[in-house]
Write a protein that holds these residues in place. Structure first.
Motif, short mmCIF file in Angstrom:
data_model
loop_
_atom_site.label_atom_id
_atom_site.label_comp_id
_atom_site.label_asym_id
_atom_site.label_seq_id
_atom_site.Cartn_x
_atom_site.Cartn_y
_atom_site.Cartn_z
N UNK A 86 52.13 84.49 31.66
CA UNK A 86 51.66 84.28 30.29
C UNK A 86 52.40 83.16 29.57
N UNK A 87 53.51 82.72 30.12
CA UNK A 87 54.32 81.66 29.49
C UNK A 87 53.82 80.28 29.91
N UNK A 88 52.56 80.02 29.64
CA UNK A 88 51.93 78.80 30.18
C UNK A 88 52.57 77.52 29.66
N UNK A 146 45.26 65.79 38.43
CA UNK A 146 44.64 65.75 39.74
C UNK A 146 45.16 66.84 40.69
N UNK A 147 45.89 67.82 40.16
CA UNK A 147 46.40 68.91 40.98
C UNK A 147 45.36 70.03 41.06
N UNK A 148 45.08 70.49 42.28
CA UNK A 148 44.15 71.61 42.40
C UNK A 148 44.89 72.92 42.12
N UNK A 149 44.15 73.97 41.86
CA UNK A 149 44.77 75.22 41.42
C UNK A 149 45.59 75.89 42.52
N UNK A 207 41.91 81.04 34.59
CA UNK A 207 42.14 80.74 33.18
C UNK A 207 43.62 80.43 32.91
N UNK A 208 44.50 81.18 33.51
CA UNK A 208 45.94 80.94 33.35
C UNK A 208 46.32 79.59 33.95
N UNK A 209 45.85 79.33 35.16
CA UNK A 209 46.18 78.06 35.81
C UNK A 209 45.62 76.88 35.01
N UNK A 210 44.45 77.06 34.46
CA UNK A 210 43.85 75.99 33.64
C UNK A 210 44.71 75.74 32.39
N UNK A 211 45.21 76.80 31.79
CA UNK A 211 46.07 76.66 30.61
C UNK A 211 47.37 75.94 30.97
N UNK A 212 47.96 76.30 32.09
CA UNK A 212 49.19 75.62 32.55
C UNK A 212 48.91 74.14 32.77
N UNK A 213 47.80 73.85 33.44
CA UNK A 213 47.44 72.46 33.72
C UNK A 213 47.23 71.67 32.43
N UNK A 214 46.52 72.23 31.48
CA UNK A 214 46.26 71.54 30.22
C UNK A 214 47.56 71.30 29.45
N UNK A 215 48.44 72.30 29.43
CA UNK A 215 49.72 72.12 28.75
C UNK A 215 50.58 71.07 29.44
#
Length: 65
Positions: A5-7, A25-28, A51-59
């Motif tokens: 949860x600590x994205x 360009x990193x895949x999940x 959803x969590x991985x997407x949030x980490x990537x966006x941050x």
């Protein structure tokens, strides 16, 4: 210790540990592996979703800017 949860905190750690990587360009699968291998990460590796991985990537992308 970092949990899934600590994205934002995870993104900051990734940005510091991998300054040469472009998170856009990193895949999940690779992103999950990088997170699980962070020294401060302490959560169940299986308890993650897209959803969590997407949030980490966006941050992480925001941290690079």
């Amino acid at each position: 210790m970092l949990k899934w949860v600590d994205t934002l905190d995870i993104a900051i750690e990734l940005s510091e540990k991998y300054p040469g990587k472009d998170p856009q360009w990193i895949n999940f699968v690779d992103l999950r592996s990088l997170v699980v291998n962070l020294e401060d990460f302490d959560d169940d590796p299986e308890k993650v979703n897209e959803k969590i991985l997407e949030s980490i990537q966006q941050n992480w992308i925001k941290e690079k800017d």
